[in-house]
Design a protein around this motif. Structure first.
Motif, mmCIF file in Angstrom:
data_model
loop_
_atom_site.group_PDB
_atom_site.id
_atom_site.type_symbol
_atom_site.label_atom_id
_atom_site.label_comp_id
_atom_site.label_asym_id
_atom_site.label_seq_id
_atom_site.Cartn_x
_atom_site.Cartn_y
_atom_site.Cartn_z
ATOM 1 N N TRP A 140 -17.721 22.219 -14.965
ATOM 2 C CA TRP A 140 -17.296 21.693 -13.662
ATOM 3 C C TRP A 140 -17.003 20.205 -13.801
ATOM 4 O O TRP A 140 -17.738 19.472 -14.473
ATOM 5 C CB TRP A 140 -18.393 21.894 -12.621
ATOM 6 C CG TRP A 140 -18.511 23.316 -12.166
ATOM 7 C CD1 TRP A 140 -19.373 24.267 -12.672
ATOM 8 C CD2 TRP A 140 -17.743 23.973 -11.159
ATOM 9 N NE1 TRP A 140 -19.183 25.465 -12.025
ATOM 10 C CE2 TRP A 140 -18.198 25.319 -11.093
ATOM 11 C CE3 TRP A 140 -16.729 23.568 -10.298
ATOM 12 C CZ2 TRP A 140 -17.666 26.249 -10.202
ATOM 13 C CZ3 TRP A 140 -16.193 24.499 -9.407
ATOM 14 C CH2 TRP A 140 -16.658 25.813 -9.356
ATOM 15 N N ILE A 141 -15.929 19.781 -13.159
ATOM 16 C CA ILE A 141 -15.591 18.354 -13.116
ATOM 17 C C ILE A 141 -15.530 17.917 -11.655
ATOM 18 O O ILE A 141 -14.830 18.538 -10.842
ATOM 19 C CB ILE A 141 -14.223 18.064 -13.776
ATOM 20 C CG1 ILE A 141 -14.260 18.445 -15.262
ATOM 21 C CG2 ILE A 141 -13.850 16.593 -13.609
ATOM 22 C CD1 ILE A 141 -12.930 18.217 -15.992
ATOM 23 N N THR A 142 -16.286 16.877 -11.339
ATOM 24 C CA THR A 142 -16.138 16.234 -10.026
ATOM 25 C C THR A 142 -14.936 15.304 -10.118
ATOM 26 O O THR A 142 -14.905 14.407 -10.974
ATOM 27 C CB THR A 142 -17.417 15.449 -9.666
ATOM 28 O OG1 THR A 142 -18.509 16.375 -9.625
ATOM 29 C CG2 THR A 142 -17.277 14.760 -8.311
ATOM 30 N N VAL A 143 -13.950 15.547 -9.282
ATOM 31 C CA VAL A 143 -12.683 14.825 -9.401
ATOM 32 C C VAL A 143 -12.900 13.345 -9.072
ATOM 33 O O VAL A 143 -13.421 13.023 -7.992
ATOM 34 C CB VAL A 143 -11.634 15.439 -8.450
ATOM 35 C CG1 VAL A 143 -10.324 14.667 -8.521
ATOM 36 C CG2 VAL A 143 -11.412 16.912 -8.803
ATOM 37 N N PRO A 144 -12.530 12.435 -10.000
ATOM 38 C CA PRO A 144 -12.727 11.008 -9.732
ATOM 39 C C PRO A 144 -11.886 10.551 -8.541
ATOM 40 O O PRO A 144 -10.764 11.030 -8.366
ATOM 41 C CB PRO A 144 -12.247 10.317 -11.020
ATOM 42 C CG PRO A 144 -12.081 11.394 -12.022
ATOM 43 C CD PRO A 144 -11.922 12.687 -11.303
#
Ligand SMILES: CC(C)(COP(=O)(O)OP(=O)(O)OC[C@H]1O[C@@H](n2cnc3c(N)ncnc32)[C@H](O)[C@@H]1OP(=O)(O)O)[C@@H](O)C(=O)NCCC(=O)NCCS
Length: 168
Positions: free
Chosen positions: A162-166
């Motif tokens: 999972w990537i938290t969108v910058p």
């Protein structure tokens, strides 16, 4: 190594890169044993080919946007953003898929292309995205982790992140 006249960036599919798109995708299909029969009709009417790929489309049963990573006349790769997940995509597949064509690999392009793709995700209302890659795909795992991917187990032979969108 070919010098690029401008930094690569994501655009909707464009006829401006016709020659390099067809050459790059043909070489990759041949190298990976994938069919090339679609390239003939694509090349015959490239304007129609790109028109079909611009804007939001239904793919994998969800709305999706296709971006090409280009610099001038050069096509480097494709990134697809799926706007939401089906149960299947939530297991393996995720929100984002990408590839860089062979001549442009190992130059950091996929890492930067995914970063650019995450910026596009914000505009699509996605704040947290799932990416998956085959467990033996070292290059893709590095691309995902360089962009903040946090491991979330495995499913169907794929590592999940999972990537938290910058927000920058
Ligand atoms: C995966 C892929 C997109 C990587 O593209 P790329 O432009 O070469 O990636 P980068 O240059 O940004 O490299 C990212 C990292 O992977 C490493 N890497 C690249 N190719 C590699 C390989 N074949 N084996 C091991 N490591 C590799 C790079 O050294 C770099 O490592 P670093 O960040 O520690 O320096 C490209 O190989 C590709 O299109 N593969 C086929 C399609 C695919 O696998 N898509 C992803 C599906 S999840």
């Amino acid at each position: 190594m070919t010098r690029l006249s401008e930094p690569p960036h994501l655009v909707w599919p464009t006829a401006a890169v016709r020659t390099s798109y067809l050459a790059g995708e043909r070489a990759d299909c041949l190298a990976e044993g994938r069919p090339t029969d679609w390239l003939g009709p694509a090349g015959d009417d490239f304007e129609a080919f790109v028109a079909q790929r611009r804007g939001v489309q239904i793919r994998w049963d969800v709305p999706a946007t296709v971006f090409w990573y280009v610099s001038g006349e050069h096509y480097l790769g494709t990134l697809v953003v799926r706007h939401r997940l089906t149960p299947e995509l939530a297991t393996a597949g995720g929100h984002i898929g990408y590839h860089v064509v062979t001549p442009w690999r190992r130059q950091g392009h996929a890492t930067r292309m995914l970063a650019a793709g995450l910026s596009e995700c914000l505009g699509l209302g996605l704040e947290r995205v799932l990416l998956t890659c085959a467990s033996d795909n070292e290059a893709s795992r590095r691309v995902i982790q360089a962009n903040g991917g946090v491991p979330d187990g495995q499913a169907h032979g794929e590592d999940r992140f999972w990537i938290t969108v910058p927000r920058s």
